[in-house]
Design a protein around this motif. Structure first.
Motif, short mmCIF file in Angstrom:
data_model
loop_
_atom_site.label_atom_id
_atom_site.label_comp_id
_atom_site.label_asym_id
_atom_site.label_seq_id
_atom_site.Cartn_x
_atom_site.Cartn_y
_atom_site.Cartn_z
N PHE A 541 34.30 29.22 53.11
CA PHE A 541 35.15 30.31 53.57
C PHE A 541 36.60 29.86 53.67
O PHE A 541 37.51 30.64 53.40
CB PHE A 541 34.67 30.81 54.93
CG PHE A 541 33.56 31.82 54.88
CD1 PHE A 541 33.82 33.17 55.04
CD2 PHE A 541 32.25 31.42 54.68
CE1 PHE A 541 32.80 34.10 55.00
CE2 PHE A 541 31.21 32.34 54.64
CZ PHE A 541 31.49 33.69 54.80
N MET A 542 36.81 28.62 54.10
CA MET A 542 38.17 28.12 54.28
C MET A 542 38.87 27.84 52.95
O MET A 542 40.04 28.13 52.77
CB MET A 542 38.14 26.83 55.11
CG MET A 542 37.51 26.98 56.48
SD MET A 542 38.47 28.03 57.57
CE MET A 542 37.51 27.90 59.07
N ASP A 543 38.12 27.25 52.02
CA ASP A 543 38.67 26.88 50.72
C ASP A 543 37.59 27.10 49.68
O ASP A 543 36.53 26.45 49.71
CB ASP A 543 39.12 25.41 50.73
CG ASP A 543 39.82 25.01 49.45
OD1 ASP A 543 39.78 25.78 48.47
OD2 ASP A 543 40.41 23.91 49.42
N ARG A 544 37.82 28.02 48.77
CA ARG A 544 36.79 28.39 47.80
C ARG A 544 36.37 27.22 46.90
O ARG A 544 35.31 27.27 46.28
CB ARG A 544 37.26 29.56 46.94
CG ARG A 544 38.53 29.33 46.16
CD ARG A 544 38.95 30.60 45.44
NE ARG A 544 38.08 30.90 44.32
CZ ARG A 544 38.41 30.66 43.04
NH1 ARG A 544 39.58 30.11 42.73
NH2 ARG A 544 37.58 30.97 42.08
N ALA A 545 37.18 26.16 46.85
CA ALA A 545 36.79 25.00 46.04
C ALA A 545 35.49 24.38 46.55
O ALA A 545 34.74 23.76 45.79
CB ALA A 545 37.91 23.97 46.03
N PHE A 546 35.21 24.56 47.86
CA PHE A 546 33.98 24.00 48.41
C PHE A 546 32.73 24.76 47.96
O PHE A 546 31.62 24.31 48.24
CB PHE A 546 34.05 23.99 49.94
CG PHE A 546 34.87 22.88 50.50
CD1 PHE A 546 34.33 21.61 50.66
CD2 PHE A 546 36.20 23.08 50.83
CE1 PHE A 546 35.09 20.57 51.17
CE2 PHE A 546 36.97 22.04 51.34
CZ PHE A 546 36.42 20.78 51.50
N LEU A 547 32.92 25.88 47.25
CA LEU A 547 31.75 26.55 46.68
C LEU A 547 31.07 25.64 45.66
O LEU A 547 29.85 25.74 45.44
CB LEU A 547 32.17 27.86 46.01
CG LEU A 547 31.03 28.72 45.47
CD1 LEU A 547 30.13 29.20 46.59
CD2 LEU A 547 31.58 29.93 44.69
N ALA A 548 31.85 24.74 45.07
CA ALA A 548 31.25 23.76 44.16
C ALA A 548 30.22 22.91 44.90
O ALA A 548 29.19 22.54 44.33
CB ALA A 548 32.34 22.88 43.55
N ALA A 549 30.47 22.61 46.19
CA ALA A 549 29.50 21.86 46.99
C ALA A 549 28.23 22.67 47.19
O ALA A 549 27.13 22.11 47.27
CB ALA A 549 30.12 21.48 48.33
N VAL A 550 28.36 23.99 47.29
CA VAL A 550 27.18 24.85 47.40
C VAL A 550 26.33 24.75 46.13
O VAL A 550 25.10 24.64 46.19
CB VAL A 550 27.59 26.31 47.66
CG1 VAL A 550 26.37 27.23 47.64
CG2 VAL A 550 28.32 26.43 48.99
N PHE A 759 33.26 34.16 46.71
CA PHE A 759 34.25 33.10 46.51
C PHE A 759 34.25 32.51 45.10
O PHE A 759 35.08 31.66 44.79
CB PHE A 759 34.00 31.96 47.50
CG PHE A 759 34.14 32.38 48.93
CD1 PHE A 759 35.39 32.53 49.51
CD2 PHE A 759 33.02 32.65 49.70
CE1 PHE A 759 35.51 32.93 50.82
CE2 PHE A 759 33.14 33.04 51.02
CZ PHE A 759 34.39 33.19 51.58
N GLY A 760 33.34 32.96 44.25
CA GLY A 760 33.26 32.37 42.92
C GLY A 760 34.47 32.65 42.05
O GLY A 760 34.84 31.84 41.21
N THR A 761 35.08 33.81 42.24
CA THR A 761 36.21 34.19 41.38
C THR A 761 37.51 34.39 42.15
O THR A 761 38.51 34.78 41.57
CB THR A 761 35.87 35.49 40.62
OG1 THR A 761 35.62 36.53 41.57
CG2 THR A 761 34.65 35.29 39.76
#
Length: 906
Positions: A541-550, A759-761
């Motif tokens: 939620f804070m930084d969409r780049a962490f969606l990669a960690a998901v 957050f993907g896009t």
């Protein structure tokens, strides 16, 4: 889970959601304080004209002086004073104009009450004027015209079309109608007399530049040429006004409410959005001088001082005396004195409202003694006629007065925040208790407070009464105690703890027992894993780049299955996750457009439909797949033709786009039979059409890959079935039993899949990255409500497909759906507790909106999942007509089964 628990869950969540408007977003406006008049009859101007060029950037205004020769002649020939005005974030039209005319930044509590018509009553220079007239956009002038002394003239909202070739006609409308107004005043004696009254305000709102910036971008010819339209219009208006009044008692102020990014948006805090120009000239304004740098809210006291009306009572602006040129310094001192008293009244009112707190303390930097000392010193300097020293002294202390107002306004935040956090913990513990013991009877006796908690509840009520807290604040204080009382009633927690401690203490090796693998190690590792998962979700939620960690987390999913089919597809799953890891690092959708990708995605989908239609195992849906080849190809063709063949999408294109939404809902039940896999494929392909039409960049490509990943997950969950058995599953409710381990695994994947489209896009809460081109195929006229619906629909389409998949996995069993939502609730409420302490009430709307959206979305995910899972279940089972008759149906099923058996690659 019963309906009683659902009602309790909704009630608690509504209370917790509303709490943010008591803890963080209470209105800073103070009502009931008296206005502070300037004790002088020598106001330098009888009237003032404020001209706001909505969306004009400071750098663009100065970069093209040839486009504004009249305004630049005032600057260069030292006929007035100029500089830059720093608008306060959020850089939007309503907050900007509220700052100019009321001296306050946007009242964030208004987010719960509306957008266009200002929902919170506040004092402004229009209230204090004798008469006010306004021309311009209905979204702005209607904010201030609800007054007996104000009259507004506005065009239709339908004319605010950001897809138009040139929006400068909006500004020409304002100038033409003002000219007609002057002509009317020449023959209307009553109107003429009103216009000549002291303390009159004329406001011209010019929206053309902003509209051209949204539709054509700030570097476009239309945007830059619109500055020339504004400049020539101002020159003509001044000549007409000077000829009409002929008394040289008119002050002029030209400025802008906000700037704009290079891609045509605003709302955040970049220099392009915050910095705006201002030029002031005429009666009471200093001629010549250095370029000034002031805050936008300082314009409100300037307007008041120039025409001699009281400063708006809630203004936080500081009068820029260096801009004034009155007959004598005494008037400027009296204006400063009124500014001081107006700020002092706010401090006294807020301080008195908090003085009954048990722990009350004054603002250390500027307490009662400091304020009284400043008051007496200013009065003495005034008597000594040392006006410049008094002005400097006030300017040095004004920021401390503003800090004191903020301090008292936020006084209860820590106490109420701690109470809300305790409510979160108590509620989550109650949910866990119900999940572990869902068979216990849920009767009204659970709601009766346990005798152990009677005294704490009574003490809390006495405490809130003594502190004079409001009813909602009282609820936040007693809610955690009451929830723990219900937990005690349901689980007998204290009794279990005593029995457990007694059993352990009776064992000689109780310490080893406590530290054993079963009692300590496994729960501790589970807690660590749970915390890491929550941390990843929160950081996403804070930084969409962490969606990669998901996605990295999801890579390990095949290891939790023992079915051979999962091992077969595990490499494909790993590849898809790796590909999806790329998207969070791409620029957010909205910053720029990539139409070729929007065209390519439906073409790829059409190719996949073609390949699937040739598979004998999918004979049942062959016709549907063949139809989808044409539909997806037509979608790609329409996107290409509209974007490259037309400057403005034709009406037929918008009609087709809007029609695609309801057709996506009803078409699958018409094109497929009541088979689980058939319906999932049909809904995915049908909803992909409006999603593609709402896309302007790579989001449709992301969606396509994500749907393939979702399909693989469904196959993993049905890994115990062969392909033949899976394809024969019907859409019907089937009772299934699974352990908590499986439910927990599904919950983690479900929450992960919900976060992917958010957050993907891009960032779902990012106002700054919103590009009107996203909705180009659906709407071009500025309509916040319709735009919001379309943007929410774009977010909900992939989430609806996710819930359809999970409803299918649990075989549409209502109890399994409810337990999945409750497990999700545990995760999302822990996330919400983190977001609650990250809420912001200052900064850009990007920051404020993100913090609010993060909290509310995480609070609503579990309830939204329950709603969407229910909708998905009904959609999947919905039939407009019975699929082929019994005999025909059996025939098709027999043929399909035989072909499936012969197909090795099924």
């Amino acid at each position: 889970m019963s309906w009683k628990f659902l009602i309790a869950s909704i009630t608690v969540h509504l209370v917790l959601i509303y709490s943010i408007f008591d803890v963080y977003y209470t209105s800073p406006l103070v009502h009931g304080i008296p206005p502070q008049f300037i004790n002088s009859q020598e106001a330098p101007a009888k009237r003032i004209f404020i001209i706001s060029a909505d969306g004009l950037r400071y750098d663009t205004f100065n970069k093209y002086p040839d486009k504004s020769p009249y305004l630049h002649s005032i600057m260069n020939e030292r006929k007035g004073i100029y500089g830059l005005s720093r608008s306060h974030i959020p850089t939007e039209s309503r907050p900007g104009h509220v700052a100019i005319f009321a001296g306050i930044t946007e009242d964030i509590s208004a987010v719960a009450k509306g957008w266009k018509k200002n929902p919170v009553q506040f004092d402004s220079v229009f209230n204090r004027s004798s008469y006010s007239w306004m021309w311009g956009s209905p979204d702005i002038v209607n904010l201030f015209d609800d007054l007996p002394n104000a009259e507004s003239f506005s065009y239709s909202a339908d004319e605010e079309d950001f897809a138009s070739k040139d929006a400068s006609n909006l500004d020409k409308w304002v100038f033409e109608h003002f000219e007609n107004f002057l002509e009317t005043a020449k023959t209307d004696e009553a109107l003429n007399d009103k216009m000549r009254e002291q303390k009159s305000i004329f406001f011209l709102h010019l929206l053309g530049i902003d509209t051209n910036g949204h539709g054509n971008k700030p570097m476009s010819r239309q945007y830059i040429d619109n500055i020339k339209v504004v400049d020539s219009g101002i020159e003509k208006v001044q000549h007409l006004v000077d000829a009409f009044f002929g008394d040289h008692k008119t002050a002029w102020l030209f400025t802008s409410d906000h700037g704009m990014t290079d891609w045509g948006s605003h709302g955040a805090g970049s220099d392009d959005e915050v910095l705006t120009p201002f030029v002031a000239w005429g009666a009471g304004v200093k001629q010549g001088g250095p370029k000034l740098d002031l805050n936008q809210i300082d314009l409100a006291p300037l307007i008041s001082a120039l025409i001699g009306c009281p400063i708006p009572v809630n203004s936080m602006g500081i009068l820029p005396v260096q801009m004034m040129n009155s007959k004598g310094s005494s008037y400027e001192f009296k204006a400063i004195e009124a500014n001081f008293k107006q700020l002092k009244e706010q401090i006294i009112f807020l301080k008195n409202a908090k003085s009954r707190r048990l722990w009350f303390r004054q603002f250390e930097k500027f307490g009662d003694k400091a304020m009284e000392s400043l008051r007496t010193t200013l009065a003495q300097l005034g008597r000594d006629r040392r006006f410049s020293v008094a002005t400097s002294l006030f300017a040095d202390n004004a920021h401390l007065m503003k800090e004191a107002i903020v301090f008292y306004h936020r006084y209860d935040r820590q106490m109420l925040g701690a109470a809300v956090s305790c409510s979160f913990v108590a509620w989550i513990a109650l949910v866990v208790s119900f999940l572990h013991n869902s068979t216990s009877k849920e009767n009204l006796s659970l709601l009766v407070p346990h005798h152990l908690f009677i005294i704490p509840l009574a003490c809390s009520l006495l405490f809130t009464a003594y502190c004079s807290l409001s009813m909602t604040q009282t609820i936040y204080i007693i809610l955690p105690i009451y929830l723990i009382s219900i937990l005690e009633n349901h689980s007998k927690l204290t009794q279990r703890i005593r029995e457990h401690v007694k059993a352990l203490s009776a064992q000689p090796d109780w310490l080893n027992k406590v530290l054993s693998v079963e009692v300590f190690v496994k729960p501790f590792l589970g807690f660590v894993g749970f915390s890491i998962t929550i941390c990843i979700f929160v950081l996403t939620f804070m930084d969409r780049a962490f969606l990669a960690a998901v996605f990295v987390l999801l890579m390990a999913l095949p290891q939790f299955y023992s079915h051979p089919i999962v091992s077969y597809w595990s490499k494909t799953w790993l590849t898809l996750c790796l590909v999806l890891c790329i998207f969070p690092f791409l620029p957010a959708v909205g910053v720029s457009t990539h139409i070729p990708l929007c065209i390519l995605s439906p073409i790829i989908t059409a190719f996949l439909c073609h390949r699937l239609s040739r598979r004998s195992c999918l004979t049942r849906i062959q016709r549907m797949l063949e139809l989808m080849i044409y539909v997806q190809s037509a979608t790609a063709f329409m996107i290409a033709v509209v974007n490259y063949g037309f400057e403005k999408p034709p009406s037929i294109a918008r009609w087709i786009s809007w029609t695609s939404i309801p057709l996506s809902v009803i078409a699958p039940s018409l094109l497929t039979g009541p088979y689980l896999v058939d319906r999932l494929i049909a809904y995915a392909l049908c909803f992909y059409v409006p999603y593609s039409l709402l896309s302007i960049s790579y989001e449709s490509l992301f969606m396509l890959i994500f749907l393939v990943l979702l399909t693989l997950f469904v196959r993993f969950e049905f890994g115990h079935l062969s392909d033949v058995e899976l394809l024969q599953l019907k859409v019907d409710s089937t009772k299934i039993s699974t352990g908590e381990y499986v439910e927990l695994r599904r919950t983690v994947v479900c929450v992960s899949f919900v976060l992917c489209p958010l957050f993907g896009t891009g960032n779902f809460a990012s106002i700054n990255s919103f590009n009107p081109s996203t909705l180009n195929l659906f709407i071009s006229v500025f309509s916040p409500f319709t735009m919001a619906i379309l943007l929410i629909l774009k977010l909900l389409i992939p989430i609806l497909l996710v819930t359809s998949a999970f409803a299918s996995i649990v075989r549409f069993d209502q109890e399994s759906i409810q337990r999945l939502c409750c497990f999700s609730l545990i995760f999302t409420d822990f996330m919400s507790m983190c977001f609650f302490h990250q809420l912001r009430d200052e900064g850009s709307w990007l920051d404020i909106g993100m913090s609010i959206s993060q909290f509310i979305v995480s609070m609503c995910i579990s309830l939204a999942l329950l709603l969407l899972l229910s909708i998905s279940s009904h959609l999947m089972a919905f039939e407009f007509r019975k699929f082929p008759g019994k005999r025909n149906h059996q025939e098709i099923e027999s043929i399909s089964s035989r072909k499936l058996s012969d197909d090795e690659s099924a």
